[in-house]
Design an enzyme around this catalytic site. Sequence first.
Site, PDB file in Angstrom:
ATOM      1  N   LEU A  54      26.366  45.160  26.787  1.00 48.76           N
ATOM      2  CA  LEU A  54      25.494  44.006  26.982  1.00 48.76           C
ATOM      3  C   LEU A  54      25.133  43.855  28.456  1.00 48.76           C
ATOM      4  CD1 LEU A  54      24.053  41.469  25.915  1.00 48.76           C
ATOM      5  CD2 LEU A  54      26.228  40.227  26.177  1.00 48.76           C
TER       6      LEU A  54
ATOM      7  N   GLY B 162      24.536  40.053  34.282  1.00 51.69           N
ATOM      8  CA  GLY B 162      25.901  39.870  33.815  1.00 51.69           C
ATOM      9  C   GLY B 162      26.043  38.534  33.117  1.00 51.69           C
TER      10      GLY B 162
ATOM     11  N   ARG C  19      35.836  36.117  23.169  1.00 54.14           N
ATOM     12  CA  ARG C  19      36.548  35.294  24.154  1.00 54.14           C
ATOM     13  C   ARG C  19      37.930  34.904  23.656  1.00 54.14           C
ATOM     14  NH1 ARG C  19      30.858  32.270  25.586  1.00 54.14           N
ATOM     15  NH2 ARG C  19      30.295  33.739  27.232  1.00 54.14           N
TER      16      ARG C  19
ATOM     17  N   GLY D 148      60.042  37.337  44.902  1.00 55.47           N
ATOM     18  CA  GLY D 148      60.075  37.374  46.352  1.00 55.47           C
ATOM     19  C   GLY D 148      59.468  38.658  46.886  1.00 55.47           C
ATOM     20  N   GLY D 149      60.065  39.197  47.942  1.00 57.23           N
ATOM     21  CA  GLY D 149      59.548  40.426  48.533  1.00 57.23           C
ATOM     22  C   GLY D 149      59.507  41.576  47.541  1.00 57.23           C
TER      23      GLY D 149
ATOM     24  N   GLU E 143      33.925  38.897  29.666  1.00 59.55           N
ATOM     25  CA  GLU E 143      33.579  38.061  28.496  1.00 59.55           C
ATOM     26  C   GLU E 143      33.018  36.704  28.927  1.00 59.55           C
ATOM     27  OE1 GLU E 143      33.442  39.510  25.871  1.00 59.55           O
ATOM     28  OE2 GLU E 143      35.170  40.762  25.410  1.00 59.55           O
TER      29      GLU E 143
ATOM     30  N   THR F 262      32.377  34.842  32.896  1.00 56.16           N
ATOM     31  CA  THR F 262      33.271  34.323  33.933  1.00 56.16           C
ATOM     32  C   THR F 262      33.734  32.915  33.582  1.00 56.16           C
ATOM     33  OG1 THR F 262      31.521  33.278  35.229  1.00 56.16           O
ATOM     34  CG2 THR F 262      31.964  35.614  35.674  1.00 56.16           C
TER      35      THR F 262
END
Length: 383
Positions: free
Chosen positions: A127, A133, A246, A342-343, A366, A368
């Site tokens: 589409l 878009g 969706r 964490g890290g 689908e 934005t």
Amino acid sequence: MPVERLLPSDEARELVGLAAEICAKELEPRTAQDEAAARFPREVFRTLGQAGLLSLPYPERFGGGDQPYEVYLQVLEEVAYRSASVAVGVSVHSLSCYPMATFGAPEQQAEHLPRMLAGDLLGAYCLSEPQAGSDPAALRTTATPPSATGGDYVLSGTKAWVTHGGAADFYTVFARTGEGPGGISCFLVDASTPGLIAYPPEQKMGLTASPTTQIGFDDAAVSDSRLVGVPGQGLPIALSALDSGRLGIAAAATGLAQRALDDAIAYARGREAFGRPIIDHQGLGFLLADMAAAVESARATMLAAARLRDAGRPFSKAASIAKLVATDAAMKVTEDAVQVFGGAGYTKDYPVERYMREAKVMQIFEGTNQIQRLVISRHLARA
């Protein structure tokens, strides 16, 4: 953590259990490697098709499962829990089958749907275009009618952001046969059609095991027997399909968020700080509580919309709400999962950084989430 599900039948419970079992066996061991290598797991789709899991919401007479959408979406959740790429692919395949299953002529359905739904063939949905878009009515790909070409429609133009581009066996294509929004038509196009060109895959932030390409049409001849619906019906077909699509993305987002939550909980139980598991520290415990609330909210809005669809009631607004809530939740939950680690969460030693990258695009495709807000607000204005 096991999800507490209220399913409508014993058969539905068995289907969700089957999906979880297959995905744990076939997907879990390979997902990280497939994503790292940008390798498309085509054989997994065949396995899901053979198990009847690609055709759940479609009629039994065509080889479908005749299941309510609320069951299909919870199966899709289980797929997403193990692989977001495959879950998005299942949703896109179902989206690609929808126009034929809903608007196709009986003889077209009898010819094409059994193989499409069995998983023998993999679908793609064409589409969007490079300049069209969020506004599909602006598409420029043309299908010159048979009256001007001597028997076939001739497709010319380029489609963008095509999931399964280059890997699909058929493409559901929307092309312009006239002027304005009423001049768009829908076609079922074989991948082997001369003049259909699959361009190299996009280099994406996430969902790297799912190929996304542009698809070009260089005077590709398509028989008028491959026209789905009637000429000029394409835009209503596309928008109707997207309402259901969706919900598929909402399910994929919910499954991904659930996985991120579960990984974060497991890590927080095992990691200690100041002499006790970090989950026992209120600051982190409350973060996990908010993540759990977001996942449950996503699932609730998704299932509420699905139940409207199953009841034959209008569900467009509910589908947009579900897509908006679930994908925003997935983005927040996966981001917070990285924070819990964490890290370590910022490294590729753990998959939570991948979950966060995968969640981002779900707010984009689908329609934005800004478009979802537009759809919802228009429904409110007409209420």
